[in-house]
Design a protein around this motif. Structure first.
Motif, PDB file in Angstrom:
ATOM      1  N   THR A 166       0.813  -1.222   0.000  1.00 31.68           N
ATOM      2  CA  THR A 166       0.000   0.000   0.000  1.00 31.68           C
ATOM      3  C   THR A 166       0.844   1.269   0.000  1.00 31.68           C
ATOM      4  N   ILE A 167       2.153   1.139   0.211  1.00 31.37           N
ATOM      5  CA  ILE A 167       3.015   2.318   0.189  1.00 31.37           C
ATOM      6  C   ILE A 167       4.090   2.132  -0.871  1.00 31.37           C
ATOM      7  N   SER A 168       4.554   3.237  -1.389  1.00 33.03           N
ATOM      8  CA  SER A 168       5.525   3.194  -2.483  1.00 33.03           C
ATOM      9  C   SER A 168       6.920   2.835  -1.972  1.00 33.03           C
ATOM     10  N   VAL A 169       7.825   2.581  -2.909  1.00 25.71           N
ATOM     11  CA  VAL A 169       9.204   2.238  -2.556  1.00 25.71           C
ATOM     12  C   VAL A 169       9.861   3.399  -1.805  1.00 25.71           C
ATOM     13  N   ILE A 170       9.610   4.622  -2.267  1.00 21.93           N
ATOM     14  CA  ILE A 170      10.191   5.800  -1.602  1.00 21.93           C
ATOM     15  C   ILE A 170       9.667   5.915  -0.171  1.00 21.93           C
ATOM     16  N   GLU A 171       8.350   5.680   0.004  1.00 21.81           N
ATOM     17  CA  GLU A 171       7.761   5.747   1.347  1.00 21.81           C
ATOM     18  C   GLU A 171       8.330   4.664   2.257  1.00 21.81           C
ATOM     19  N   LYS A 172       8.603   3.497   1.692  1.00 15.64           N
ATOM     20  CA  LYS A 172       9.200   2.416   2.484  1.00 15.64           C
ATOM     21  C   LYS A 172      10.562   2.839   3.029  1.00 15.64           C
ATOM     22  N   LYS A 208      10.218  15.614   9.113  1.00 16.20           N
ATOM     23  CA  LYS A 208      11.031  14.448   8.722  1.00 16.20           C
ATOM     24  C   LYS A 208      10.756  14.036   7.279  1.00 16.20           C
ATOM     25  N   GLY A 209       9.873  14.789   6.589  1.00 13.95           N
ATOM     26  CA  GLY A 209       9.599  14.498   5.194  1.00 13.95           C
ATOM     27  C   GLY A 209       8.688  13.316   4.957  1.00 13.95           C
ATOM     28  N   LEU A 210       7.952  12.880   5.974  1.00 17.68           N
ATOM     29  CA  LEU A 210       7.078  11.716   5.834  1.00 17.68           C
ATOM     30  C   LEU A 210       5.794  12.099   5.117  1.00 17.68           C
ATOM     31  N   SER A 211       5.322  11.212   4.265  1.00 16.05           N
ATOM     32  CA  SER A 211       4.093  11.462   3.504  1.00 16.05           C
ATOM     33  C   SER A 211       2.884  11.434   4.431  1.00 16.05           C
ATOM     34  N   VAL A 212       1.744  11.894   3.918  1.00 15.25           N
ATOM     35  CA  VAL A 212       0.504  11.903   4.710  1.00 15.25           C
ATOM     36  C   VAL A 212       0.115  10.481   5.112  1.00 15.25           C
ATOM     37  N   ALA A 213       0.302   9.530   4.199  1.00 13.56           N
ATOM     38  CA  ALA A 213      -0.037   8.124   4.501  1.00 13.56           C
ATOM     39  C   ALA A 213       0.819   7.590   5.639  1.00 13.56           C
ATOM     40  N   LEU A 214       2.121   7.872   5.604  1.00 10.20           N
ATOM     41  CA  LEU A 214       3.017   7.411   6.655  1.00 10.20           C
ATOM     42  C   LEU A 214       2.717   8.099   7.987  1.00 10.20           C
ATOM     43  N   GLN A 215       2.370   9.372   7.913  1.00 15.19           N
ATOM     44  CA  GLN A 215       1.998  10.089   9.141  1.00 15.19           C
ATOM     45  C   GLN A 215       0.782   9.429   9.788  1.00 15.19           C
TER      46      GLN A 215
END
Length: 300
Positions: free
Chosen positions: A195-201, A236-243
């Motif tokens: 559900t999350i991209s490689v960059i988000e991982k 920390k540059g985290l995406s909305v999904a990761l937040q």
């Protein structure tokens, strides 16, 4: 076996607090008389079968005749400890409401069988018939694998009276997604998550690594410790999904919580990973009601 005529301590109630006190007093060699006016262990911490839960809820609707209780020393030196939480119960205004599907006539079932089999119909009667197959907690609690309760159970050897099961999945609901999403916890979970991209991982892995190592993140925290946690995650540059994953499922707090308090929860979560499984949580196999019972069974 005849009951002793005198005791060092009398504990009234078998809730978790009272049961821990009884076990602690017994451990230092004092004699304890443990009493409860109900026919089950645990007080508000108990676990019921469904039929017992309905019976309990019905009794809760009846008015209680509360008798003031006191704590002190009797003339023979016996210290009496009472259930201090008796008047502070948070379980109030209980009402039994049946939301299950009612049994239908044979004719109606035959008409509906083409769309839905009879075995799929969830009925109150079937719930009663199978209520021995599951327990319902009044106060459900997950335990951190490296939390204070687990440490107490291990060090006191009370864990020998219990069986636990590790939580296998942690899920969260994202408002911009349909259904529930798996929360990646371990390194393996992160890189196999779809559900999350490689960059988000990579971003999430970097954040978790910094939290575990503490060195760099402590410096970054200084400027944000009294500011909302979401602002720190954005820095920390985290995406909305990761937040969303971190706030709702790892820190388990509100986005407006201070960064200092939220990071305590994050570190508690991460430090418990890997001790008994890929998630940080375990729970008593037969329900939270097993915890006070285990302390009641304690024999030093």
């Amino acid at each position: 076996m005849e009951l002793d005529s005198s005791f060092d301590v009398v504990v009234v109630g078998t809730g978790l607090t009272e049961s821990v006190i009884a076990a602690a007093v017994a451990r230092i060699g004092r004699t304890v008389l443990h009493l409860d006016c109900t026919d089950y262990y645990g007080g508000d911490w108990t676990s019921f079968s469904f039929s017992r839960l309905v019976e309990w809820a019905t009794k809760q609707r009846a008015p209680h005749n509360e008798t003031p209780q006191t704590s002190g020393n009797s003339g023979d030196g016996c210290e009496v400890i009472v259930d201090c939480n008796h008047k502070l119960s948070t379980i109030l205004n209980v009402e039994v409401i049946d939301y299950t599907v009612k049994e239908e006539s044979e004719e109606a079932c035959e008409l509906e069988s083409a769309e839905k089999s009879e075995s799929d119909i969830f009925t109150f009667q079937k719930l009663i018939e199978n209520d021995r197959k599951f327990n319902i907690d009044l106060c459900p609690r997950l335990l951190f694998s490296r939390g204070a309760m687990v440490d107490t159970l291990v060090h006191s050897n009370i864990s020998r009276y219990l069986e636990f099961k590790a939580v296998t999945r942690i899920l969260t609901y994202a408002t911009d997604q349909s259904g529930l999403l798996d929360v990646p916890c371990s390194r393996c979970d992160i890189f196999t998550n779809k559900t999350i991209s490689v960059i988000e991982k990579r971003m999430l892995m970097r954040f978790i690594t910094e939290c575990m190592q503490q060195n760099q993140i402590l410096t970054d925290l200084e400027a944000y410790k009294n500011r909302p946690f979401v602002e720190f995650l954005e820095s920390k540059g985290l995406s909305v999904a990761l937040q969303g994953f971190i706030i709702n499922a790892i820190a388990m707090c509100d986005a407006s919580e201070t960064t200092e308090k939220a990071m305590v929860a994050v570190n508690q979560f991460l430090s418990s990973l890997g001790r008994f499984g890929n998630t940080p949580f375990i729970f008593p196999l037969y329900g939270s009601g097993e915890l006070p019972q285990a302390f009641c069974r304690f024999v030093y």
